[in-house]
Scaffold this active site. Structure first.
Site, mmCIF file in Angstrom:
data_model
loop_
_atom_site.group_PDB
_atom_site.id
_atom_site.type_symbol
_atom_site.label_atom_id
_atom_site.label_comp_id
_atom_site.label_asym_id
_atom_site.label_seq_id
_atom_site.Cartn_x
_atom_site.Cartn_y
_atom_site.Cartn_z
ATOM 1 N N TYR A 144 -14.647 9.737 40.272
ATOM 2 C CA TYR A 144 -13.453 8.899 40.150
ATOM 3 C C TYR A 144 -13.363 8.406 38.718
ATOM 4 O O TYR A 144 -14.355 7.939 38.157
ATOM 5 C CB TYR A 144 -13.556 7.710 41.114
ATOM 6 C CG TYR A 144 -12.390 6.736 41.044
ATOM 7 C CD1 TYR A 144 -11.117 7.128 41.465
ATOM 8 C CD2 TYR A 144 -12.566 5.445 40.567
ATOM 9 C CE1 TYR A 144 -10.048 6.242 41.417
ATOM 10 C CE2 TYR A 144 -11.496 4.550 40.517
ATOM 11 C CZ TYR A 144 -10.243 4.948 40.945
ATOM 12 O OH TYR A 144 -9.187 4.068 40.902
ATOM 13 N N ASP A 239 -17.803 9.382 31.698
ATOM 14 C CA ASP A 239 -17.252 8.184 32.318
ATOM 15 C C ASP A 239 -18.426 7.344 32.821
ATOM 16 O O ASP A 239 -18.995 7.615 33.875
ATOM 17 C CB ASP A 239 -16.308 8.546 33.466
ATOM 18 C CG ASP A 239 -15.664 7.305 34.086
ATOM 19 O OD1 ASP A 239 -16.116 6.178 33.766
ATOM 20 O OD2 ASP A 239 -14.731 7.459 34.886
ATOM 21 N N LYS A 272 -16.745 -2.386 34.029
ATOM 22 C CA LYS A 272 -17.639 -3.103 34.959
ATOM 23 C C LYS A 272 -18.651 -4.008 34.236
ATOM 24 O O LYS A 272 -18.282 -5.096 33.836
ATOM 25 C CB LYS A 272 -18.259 -2.110 35.932
ATOM 26 C CG LYS A 272 -17.128 -1.432 36.755
ATOM 27 C CD LYS A 272 -17.577 -0.657 37.976
ATOM 28 C CE LYS A 272 -16.370 -0.331 38.846
ATOM 29 N NZ LYS A 272 -15.966 1.048 38.911
HETATM 30 C C1 PLP Z 1 -14.595 1.687 38.712
HETATM 31 C C2 PLP Z 1 -14.474 2.980 38.005
HETATM 32 C C3 PLP Z 1 -13.334 3.342 37.276
HETATM 33 C C4 PLP Z 1 -12.071 2.523 37.306
HETATM 34 O O1 PLP Z 1 -12.233 1.267 36.761
HETATM 35 P P1 PLP Z 1 -11.157 0.112 37.162
HETATM 36 O O2 PLP Z 1 -11.592 -1.037 36.326
HETATM 37 O O3 PLP Z 1 -11.311 -0.097 38.624
HETATM 38 O O4 PLP Z 1 -9.823 0.628 36.802
HETATM 39 C C5 PLP Z 1 -13.355 4.505 36.539
HETATM 40 N N1 PLP Z 1 -14.434 5.300 36.528
HETATM 41 C C6 PLP Z 1 -15.545 5.007 37.231
HETATM 42 C C7 PLP Z 1 -16.723 5.914 37.154
HETATM 43 C C8 PLP Z 1 -15.592 3.839 38.003
HETATM 44 O O5 PLP Z 1 -16.684 3.579 38.724
#
Ligand code: PLP
Length: 432
Positions: A144, A239, A272
């Site tokens: 994601y 990511d 995060k």
């Molecule tokens: C949480 C997450 C996102 C999205 O971040 P948001 O702050 O919720 O938009 C993107 N990539 C990864 C791997 C994530 O865990």
């Protein structure tokens, strides 16, 4: 019978907020039941609207690595608030936070601060496309990267590697440049580069995928991603919104660099943990790439609340704490102890079970062996998982309400919390 305030609030919420929640997984759709409305949180715990206490293994889906309400963070935020919430002009704390991030993740020369991981991932891909002059990119099934249109895509059927939108409202044309491959599938990766290598702007990958529970990219797979990108002039974009400063201070890339000498991505996406629970994310990378961004270069990107002074104060205070000696050793020890405790309890009850963890992030599966990709994760027996989830919830242990989500340990969790969690799980396993 006392009133269930979670239910009352959920009923009210559903009248005014779609599904009663502001982000879908909070709705308990996968596991059934009433979402817990959080009243307050402290350390490793939160209390719901009925004042029931839970040991929290979600921690806002990763950011709360210090636990809730860490005194140094609360103090920094309170102090920042008094000086103003938002200016729309640069501040010293943005410079400090950028410097602090670059010091911990040295593959990045420059970084830009934004407000969400979605924004950061979307913008990083724009930079990769702008810098390479190419349109196509590879993503992997089960990873994601936020909900930007071009990323809401799943593998096409049969041999077609071009994806199909996973959401209504995303036109097929918008995902026509997104190539979706199976995670950890070396052969598909090689083939995709033979066919599309010269048209690829980048690979975007979660190095340890936390959005299909907890699945590591194998070392040979990550190594090959790096080699192929270099060979074909595409960029490797990690990511690390979830793994960044969660699995190690140097993030997941430092874990891979232990196995792959000189390993570095071209760009990194963070979120995060770096915001410590405030809306803050970032993307960064090599100087020549980041200098493509406006106002220096032709790639446009902007944000009214980007680098917000309260969020940066929260992030800086969080980064200061996680940088203290021994922080990740202790966090990792506790995470491992939880996973080995759960594994022992399941094994004793004859339940197939395995788990994995890195730093303060973990996952477990109702399988004898760790899965390597999304398709395998999704073969989990839903019913058993839901029984485990609700059993734990009843016993005051809050894990992710979906089998495809990772779990998170914080510095505030104690060995007693872990023992209580394992004992609760053992009771449930025994009843299965
Ligand atoms: C949480 C997450 C996102 C999205 O971040 P948001 O702050 O919720 O938009 C993107 N990539 C990864 C791997 C994530 O865990």
């Amino acid at each position: 019978m006392t009133v269930d305030r979670n239910q009352t609030l959920f009923d009210r919420a559903r009248q005014v907020i779609p599904g009663g929640v502001n982000s879908p997984v909070r709705a308990f759709k996968a596991v059934g039941g009433t979402p817990r409305f959080v009243q307050r949180a402290q350390g490793a715990y939160f209390w719901d609207a009925n004042d029931k206490k839970y040991i929290d293994y979600i921690g806002s889906w990763g950011p709360m690595i210090l636990g809730h309400g860490h005194p140094a963070v609360v103090e920094a935020v309170q102090k920042a608030l008094l000086d103003g919430f938002s200016f729309g002009a640069p501040t010293e704390r943005e410079v400090e936070l950028a410097e602090a991030i670059l010091a911990r993740v040295p593959s990045m020369d420059m970084v830009r601060l934004v407000s969400s991981g979605t924004e950061a991932g979307m913008s990083a891909i724009r930079v990769a496309r702008g810098a390479t002059g190419r349109s196509k990119f590879i993503k992997f099934e089960g990873c994601y990267h936020g909900h930007a249109d071009a990323l809401l895509v799943k593998a096409g059927s049969g041999l077609a590697t071009f994806g199909n939108p996973t959401s209504a409202g995303v036109p097929p044309e918008v995902v026509q440049h997104t190539i979706v491959l199976e995670y950890n599938n070396l052969q598909q990766l090689e083939e995709a580069f033979v066919t599309h290598g010269k048209e690829l702007a980048c690979i975007i990958i979660e190095p340890i995928a936390g959005n299909m529970n907890f699945v590591r990219a194998s070392v040979p797979f990550m190594k090959r991603c790096r080699e192929l990108c270099t060979e074909y002039g595409a960029l490797l974009l990690l990511d690390e919104v979830m793994t960044g400063m969660r699995v190690a201070l140097g993030s997941a890339q430092s874990v891979y660099a232990r196995e792959i000498p000189g390993f570095e991505p071209d760009m990194t996406v963070l979120g995060k943990v770096i915001g410590g629970g405030m809306p803050l994310a970032a993307f960064g990378g090599k100087r020549h790439l980041m200098e493509q961004l406006a106002p220096l270069g032709p790639v446009y990107q902007a944000g009214t609340l980007s680098g917000n002074p309260v969020a940066t104060a929260c992030g800086l205070a969080t980064l200061a704490e996680i940088g203290k000696p021994g922080f990740y050793e202790e966090l990792g020890r506790k995470t491992q102890s939880l996973i080995s405790g759960l594994t022992a309890a399941a094994t004793q009850a004859g339940i197939p079970f395995c788990g994995d963890s890195e730093g303060g992030m973990f996952g477990f599966f109702l399988f004898p062996e760790l899965p390597q990709n999304y398709a395998k994760v999704m073969t989990t027996d839903n019913k058993t998982f839901n029984t485990l989830f609700h059993g734990l919830l009843d016993r005051g242990v809050y894990i992710a309400p979906a089998l495809y989500e990772a779990g998170f340990m914080s510095a505030a969790h104690t060995d007693a919390d872990i023992a209580e969690t394992v004992a609760a799980a053992a009771e449930i396993f025994a009843s299965l």
